[in-house]
Design an enzyme around this catalytic site. Structure first.
Site, PDB file in Angstrom:
ATOM      1  N   SER A  78       0.840  -1.194   0.000  1.00  0.00           N
ATOM      2  CA  SER A  78       0.000   0.000   0.000  1.00  0.00           C
ATOM      3  C   SER A  78       0.880   1.250   0.000  1.00  0.00           C
ATOM      4  O   SER A  78       2.113   1.167   0.055  1.00  0.00           O
ATOM      5  CB  SER A  78      -0.923  -0.011   1.221  1.00  0.00           C
ATOM      6  OG  SER A  78      -0.162  -0.005   2.420  1.00  0.00           O
ATOM      7  N   TYR A  79       0.245   2.397  -0.011  1.00  0.00           N
ATOM      8  CA  TYR A  79       0.979   3.658  -0.080  1.00  0.00           C
ATOM      9  C   TYR A  79       1.966   3.760   1.084  1.00  0.00           C
ATOM     10  O   TYR A  79       1.573   3.633   2.251  1.00  0.00           O
ATOM     11  CB  TYR A  79      -0.001   4.828  -0.046  1.00  0.00           C
ATOM     12  CG  TYR A  79       0.627   6.165  -0.327  1.00  0.00           C
ATOM     13  CD1 TYR A  79       1.203   6.431  -1.562  1.00  0.00           C
ATOM     14  CD2 TYR A  79       0.639   7.161   0.635  1.00  0.00           C
ATOM     15  CE1 TYR A  79       1.780   7.656  -1.833  1.00  0.00           C
ATOM     16  CE2 TYR A  79       1.211   8.404   0.373  1.00  0.00           C
ATOM     17  CZ  TYR A  79       1.786   8.644  -0.861  1.00  0.00           C
ATOM     18  OH  TYR A  79       2.354   9.851  -1.125  1.00  0.00           O
ATOM     19  N   PRO A  80       3.257   3.981   0.787  1.00  0.00           N
ATOM     20  CA  PRO A  80       4.273   3.875   1.847  1.00  0.00           C
ATOM     21  C   PRO A  80       4.535   5.138   2.642  1.00  0.00           C
ATOM     22  O   PRO A  80       5.386   5.128   3.521  1.00  0.00           O
ATOM     23  CB  PRO A  80       5.525   3.482   1.046  1.00  0.00           C
ATOM     24  CG  PRO A  80       5.350   4.155  -0.269  1.00  0.00           C
ATOM     25  CD  PRO A  80       3.861   4.145  -0.546  1.00  0.00           C
TER      26      PRO A  80
END
EC number: 5.6.2.1
Length: 333
Positions: free
Chosen positions: A158-160
């Site tokens: 997912s978005y880091p």
């Protein structure tokens, strides 16, 4: 001593395009000078680095002494910890050493056995990911962030970039775990969670931005570069760990007395590994100690008749005292 800036080290501090930071470390006669500035919405700061640097550069060593007593039980040598821990006066320490030496017997005054648990970690945010990448994986922040972004664009995670460690109540943990089940490195752990029922992660911090960093689909070591795979592997292990039960263990504490002084030893026996099965680096170190009963007496081990005075400032100087095997250690702290 003054030194030139290291460009490679400086680049590692640039972990976000929206964060600007400057660190000026100049060692002179008057100590260190540190300047720090950060801005941007993500606020992945290096404040903890600056704070640690200041602690190290302003640290002043101070000598102290401590008694280390040994006993033999069922053929096992056990080191006992002194309840006073340490003293900054050598003569007083020697006085207590002579009191214990004069007694020569340790009596069990109390035994406590209780179950304790080591809680699983919360969800993974960017700062903790970069800390682990740097300290455990040997990957600098800038490179780690670049790898995480590439894993995100490839659909593996997912978005880091997130400050949150709490998942929304609607998050589908079962589907996320099921996506990882076919990797042989953790298939047994994931199947056990899916069959027996996973545990929802403990409540973390919701920063209102993005959910914690989560594996989204399965990757293999062959499909990723070495460092990208290591980072992805950690993200997967962390996610499986937060959905696992806490680690549970029995803690046994035994109190001793000799010459008016108190000593103790502590043993640990794991009863349920929980999340440490998939995150073994966080495992509780087992330390089984022999069984004692309250009122038992045991002689202080005299197999080696010496007391060492170790000065870590001048480690070549050792003073030996004949007597019981009590170790008086002078160290830096």
């Amino acid at each position: 001593m003054l030194f030139s800036p290291n460009r490679k080290c400086a680049d590692n501090f640039l972990v976000d395009g929206n964060v600007g930071c400057t660190v000026d470390l100049a060692q002179g006669r008057r100590g260190a000078r540190v300047a720090y500035a950060a801005n941007g919405s993500t606020r992945i700061g290096i404040g903890f680095c600056v704070q640690r640097y200041q602690q190290i550069t302003t640290f002043k060593p101070e000598r102290f002494w401590s008694l280390k007593t040994y006993v033999i039980k069922d053929g096992n040598e056990i080191q006992l910890e002194w309840d006073r821990k340490k003293l900054f006066d050598f003569d007083v320490t020697v006085m207590f050493q002579k009191m214990v030496t004069g007694d020569g017997i340790l009596k069990v005054t109390d035994i406590s056995v209780k179950e304790e648990c080591k809680a699983r970690p919360p969800g993974l945010n960017t700062i903790n990911l970069l800390k682990v990448a740097s300290s455990a994986l040997g990957i600098g922040p800038q490179i780690a962030m670049h790898l995480a972004e590439r894993l995100y664009t490839q659909g593996f995670i997912s978005y880091p970039r997130t400050e949150s460690t709490a998942y929304p109540s609607s998050f589908d943990f079962r589907s996320a775990l099921a996506a990882l089940v076919h990797n042989p490195l953790w298939t047994n752990d994931v199947r056990a969670l899916l069959d027996a029922g996973f545990v929802k992660p403990k409540q973390g911090h919701d920063a209102g931005d993005h959910p914690p960093i989560t594996p989204m689909r399965l990757a293999t070591e062959e499909t990723l570069d070495t460092d990208a795979w290591r980072l992805y592997q950690y993200i997967c292990q962390h996610f499986i760990g937060i959905a696992s039960p806490d680690c549970r263990y029995m803690r046994t504490s035994i109190e001793f007395a000799s010459g008016g002084e108190a000593f103790h030893c502590v043993g640990y026996r794991v009863t349920s590994k929980g999340f440490t099965s998939i995150m073994p680096w966080l495992a509780v170190s087992e330390n089984n100690i022999p069984a004692f009963k309250k009122g038992d007496t045991v002689s202080i081990h005299k197999d080696i008749y010496e007391v060492w005075l170790v000065n870590l400032l001048t480690s070549h100087e050792l003073t030996f005292y004949l007597g019981m095997k009590v170790l008086i250690v002078m160290v830096l702290h």
